[in-house]
Motif scaffolding. Sequence first.
Motif, mmCIF file in Angstrom:
data_model
loop_
_atom_site.group_PDB
_atom_site.id
_atom_site.type_symbol
_atom_site.label_atom_id
_atom_site.label_comp_id
_atom_site.label_asym_id
_atom_site.label_seq_id
_atom_site.Cartn_x
_atom_site.Cartn_y
_atom_site.Cartn_z
ATOM 1 N N LEU B 281 0.830 -1.205 0.000
ATOM 2 C CA LEU B 281 0.000 0.000 0.000
ATOM 3 C C LEU B 281 0.865 1.256 0.000
ATOM 4 C CD1 LEU B 281 -2.984 -0.494 2.476
ATOM 5 C CD2 LEU B 281 -3.056 -0.182 0.013
ATOM 6 N N ALA B 282 1.909 1.259 0.856
ATOM 7 C CA ALA B 282 2.765 2.444 0.950
ATOM 8 C C ALA B 282 3.423 2.738 -0.393
ATOM 9 C CB ALA B 282 3.821 2.238 2.030
ATOM 10 N N LEU B 283 3.924 1.686 -1.040
ATOM 11 C CA LEU B 283 4.580 1.860 -2.338
ATOM 12 C C LEU B 283 3.586 2.366 -3.384
ATOM 13 C CD1 LEU B 283 7.478 1.373 -3.244
ATOM 14 C CD2 LEU B 283 6.694 -0.751 -4.300
ATOM 15 N N LEU B 284 2.377 1.803 -3.319
ATOM 16 C CA LEU B 284 1.327 2.198 -4.254
ATOM 17 C C LEU B 284 0.960 3.672 -4.064
ATOM 18 C CD1 LEU B 284 -0.067 0.164 -6.157
ATOM 19 C CD2 LEU B 284 -2.010 0.203 -4.644
ATOM 20 N N TYR B 285 0.745 4.081 -2.806
ATOM 21 C CA TYR B 285 0.388 5.470 -2.523
ATOM 22 C C TYR B 285 1.500 6.413 -2.935
ATOM 23 C CZ TYR B 285 -3.690 4.127 0.260
ATOM 24 O OH TYR B 285 -4.886 3.645 0.668
ATOM 25 N N LEU B 286 2.751 6.018 -2.646
ATOM 26 C CA LEU B 286 3.890 6.879 -2.947
ATOM 27 C C LEU B 286 4.042 7.085 -4.451
ATOM 28 C CD1 LEU B 286 6.221 8.336 -1.469
ATOM 29 C CD2 LEU B 286 7.644 6.375 -2.012
ATOM 30 N N THR B 287 4.004 5.967 -5.206
ATOM 31 C CA THR B 287 4.155 6.090 -6.656
ATOM 32 C C THR B 287 2.965 6.818 -7.260
ATOM 33 O OG1 THR B 287 3.370 3.815 -6.755
ATOM 34 C CG2 THR B 287 5.716 4.157 -7.075
ATOM 35 N N ASN B 288 1.759 6.566 -6.707
ATOM 36 C CA ASN B 288 0.583 7.283 -7.198
ATOM 37 C C ASN B 288 0.720 8.782 -6.994
ATOM 38 O OD1 ASN B 288 -0.844 5.132 -8.164
ATOM 39 N ND2 ASN B 288 -2.311 5.041 -6.484
ATOM 40 N N ALA B 290 3.442 10.558 -6.585
ATOM 41 C CA ALA B 290 4.500 11.101 -7.442
ATOM 42 C C ALA B 290 3.989 11.249 -8.874
ATOM 43 C CB ALA B 290 5.723 10.189 -7.397
ATOM 44 N N ALA B 291 3.278 10.215 -9.366
ATOM 45 C CA ALA B 291 2.778 10.254 -10.740
ATOM 46 C C ALA B 291 1.751 11.366 -10.911
ATOM 47 C CB ALA B 291 2.154 8.913 -11.115
ATOM 48 N N VAL B 292 0.857 11.510 -9.937
ATOM 49 C CA VAL B 292 -0.184 12.534 -10.040
ATOM 50 C C VAL B 292 0.439 13.927 -10.025
ATOM 51 C CG1 VAL B 292 -2.098 13.603 -8.779
ATOM 52 C CG2 VAL B 292 -2.057 11.134 -9.107
ATOM 53 N N LEU B 293 1.425 14.137 -9.137
ATOM 54 C CA LEU B 293 2.073 15.443 -9.059
ATOM 55 C C LEU B 293 2.824 15.757 -10.345
ATOM 56 C CD1 LEU B 293 3.534 15.731 -5.458
ATOM 57 C CD2 LEU B 293 1.755 17.111 -6.512
ATOM 58 N N ALA B 294 3.596 14.754 -10.832
ATOM 59 C CA ALA B 294 4.438 14.993 -12.006
ATOM 60 C C ALA B 294 3.601 15.200 -13.263
ATOM 61 C CB ALA B 294 5.405 13.831 -12.193
ATOM 62 N N SER B 295 2.389 14.633 -13.303
ATOM 63 C CA SER B 295 1.575 14.735 -14.515
ATOM 64 C C SER B 295 0.533 15.843 -14.408
ATOM 65 C CB SER B 295 0.872 13.407 -14.779
ATOM 66 O OG SER B 295 -0.044 13.148 -13.743
ATOM 67 N N PHE B 296 0.661 16.733 -13.412
ATOM 68 C CA PHE B 296 -0.319 17.787 -13.173
ATOM 69 C C PHE B 296 -1.726 17.223 -13.039
ATOM 70 C CE2 PHE B 296 3.180 19.963 -15.248
ATOM 71 C CZ PHE B 296 3.378 21.014 -14.387
ATOM 72 N N GLY B 297 -1.842 16.027 -12.438
ATOM 73 C CA GLY B 297 -3.165 15.457 -12.187
ATOM 74 C C GLY B 297 -3.688 14.543 -13.270
ATOM 75 N N LEU B 298 -3.011 14.534 -14.445
ATOM 76 C CA LEU B 298 -3.537 13.733 -15.560
ATOM 77 C C LEU B 298 -3.494 12.232 -15.281
ATOM 78 C CD1 LEU B 298 -2.307 15.503 -18.803
ATOM 79 C CD2 LEU B 298 -4.594 15.395 -17.841
ATOM 80 N N LEU B 299 -2.638 11.805 -14.355
ATOM 81 C CA LEU B 299 -2.547 10.367 -14.079
ATOM 82 C C LEU B 299 -3.452 9.936 -12.928
ATOM 83 C CD1 LEU B 299 1.198 9.536 -14.721
ATOM 84 C CD2 LEU B 299 -0.779 8.863 -16.051
#
Lengths: 262, 353
Positions: B281-288, B290-299
Amino acid sequence: MKTSHVSLWRRCVDWMERSWLCSLVSCLVLAGLFAMAYFVGVPWAADLVASSISMQQEREIGRKAAAARFGKQPSCLPLARQREVETSFQELSRGLPLAAHYRLVFDGAQYANAFAFPGGTVIVTDGLLEKCSVDEVAAILAHEIGHVEHRHGLRQGFRSSALALLLGTLASEMGSVSLSTSGLPGLIANTRYSRELEEEADAFAIALLLAHKRQPELLGKCLQRISPSADEPGPWHFLSTHPHTAARAKRASAASSTARAR
Amino acid sequence: MMASTVVDASDEPSERDTARHLRAEFRGSASDYFRIWIAHMCLSALTLGLYAPWAAVRMKQYLYTHTLLDGEPFRYDAPPFVILIGRIVTTGFFAVTYGIAWLAPQLQWVVSLSLLLALPAIVVRANRFDARYTAYRNLRFRFAGSYGGALGSFFGAALLGCTLVGLPWAYRRVKLYMVRQWSFGGVRARLSLRARRLLVPFLIGGMLWGAGAACALALLVWGMHGRELVPNWVLPGVILPLYLGHLAAFSILQASAANLVWRGTRLGPLRFRSTLRARDLALLYLTNAAAVLASFGLLIPWATVRLARYRAAHLSATLFGDWSELSQAESTPIGAVGSEMAQSLFLEVPVEP
């Protein structure tokens, strides 16, 4: 008749949900709308709310905020020096629209800085008075007077609130995974508003100093002494609440040399 | 994930012969969900939020209908118009609250107190709304909680929670009340939960959270030491350890609490098994994040789908007997004000199948 409308709408939405072209267009539309909200909507709404606040209310807010942060450490500087600074402060603020509201407070803090609170309370620290000459301090005070005249304290406060509301609503509508993902961009986005207002205060200060036959370049000199910076903005500059010091100093000295040339 | 390892059904030996293992899975795809999401976000923005309830229902529908238990999908059919009314009322309420805070700050405690007293009602109404419009195999869910019952359990939990050591018991109190109010196909859920088994997760979580906060504080002190102006990197530098500590604590608590609650729940002929792991869960939340921030929400859709897939893959049920025990109960329409208030106040509503 009504059912055909409904099915037409259904088919339209159905197509939108499948088409990658529509996704691309949606991305662009959303980006455009967000940019409009960020660059135009939020500042406009914040200024509208700020203009509905009376000067009396603003003074009350500013007094409370200033009392919460300063006043515990009285100034240790000789009274004569305080009076010198006070005199140039009064000279600069005389004749301005909010002239009646100004109040200069000396604080005993050792770091060099000055602060403007809503409603006319301006704070200077002992640290600033020790590091800079009276004329340089006057240039900094002109900048703080700019903050007061343009009601920057209130406007920035409402801008942050409006931006937090916008980003919070967006995050909850978009189904963002966690709260932290809207908090951090909010902090970063807010610094741009802050830098913009600082530039406005600098421009005001330069004009005010020139009007009083003073040298705007003193503002840049003083800034570089209290927050020395590299020639170019560093990688963390986008997190800064103030414009880059070297750029501010350059603008101030440019204003001085054009005035001299005239 | 094997039927033989599921639950200790020693109290009903006769039913064991007919026990059937039901697998949960999420079959949605990030690319489908992305296209639906972006189109509906665009429509919501262009209509200044008026279309948002329809968008929210559509998105939830996608997630529900692609969540399968034993090959059968869940269904969600809340009426968007009712949600729109709920939103308008909620917005009005918060506008009035904000106005009071501005115009009469001395009355603010009245507002805070009434909101606090309304909290149980909001949670109850939100659960009722979600239950009412969720269905599986044409059988509806129901939430029977009442204001008085919720108030009692929340108040007791608040007293227990004040002591910090009592947090697992506070959690148990709220969960026991909330889960037992849910019913499916006319049968009430039952829950047995031992708070003692949550003590270690709460302890570890608290320590991790504290460690994050301590790191942040140390960085702050070190970063500001001997400087007149706060360096720009201090802000992200302080946020990062705080966030990591929070993430670790949250993942540990969520994994162990969800596993315990699901394992202790009986819903008519159904028993559950949940095998969430804190580090997954921690890994999932962390990568999620990071992805959401880096993609300006598109991910965001991709992150949502990943999480739903993981959660479903780690949940299964066992059916003792058959579905005929359950029957369709009558249901009446329910307003959405509570549900919308709960969303604005960030109260988590346990709707996930």
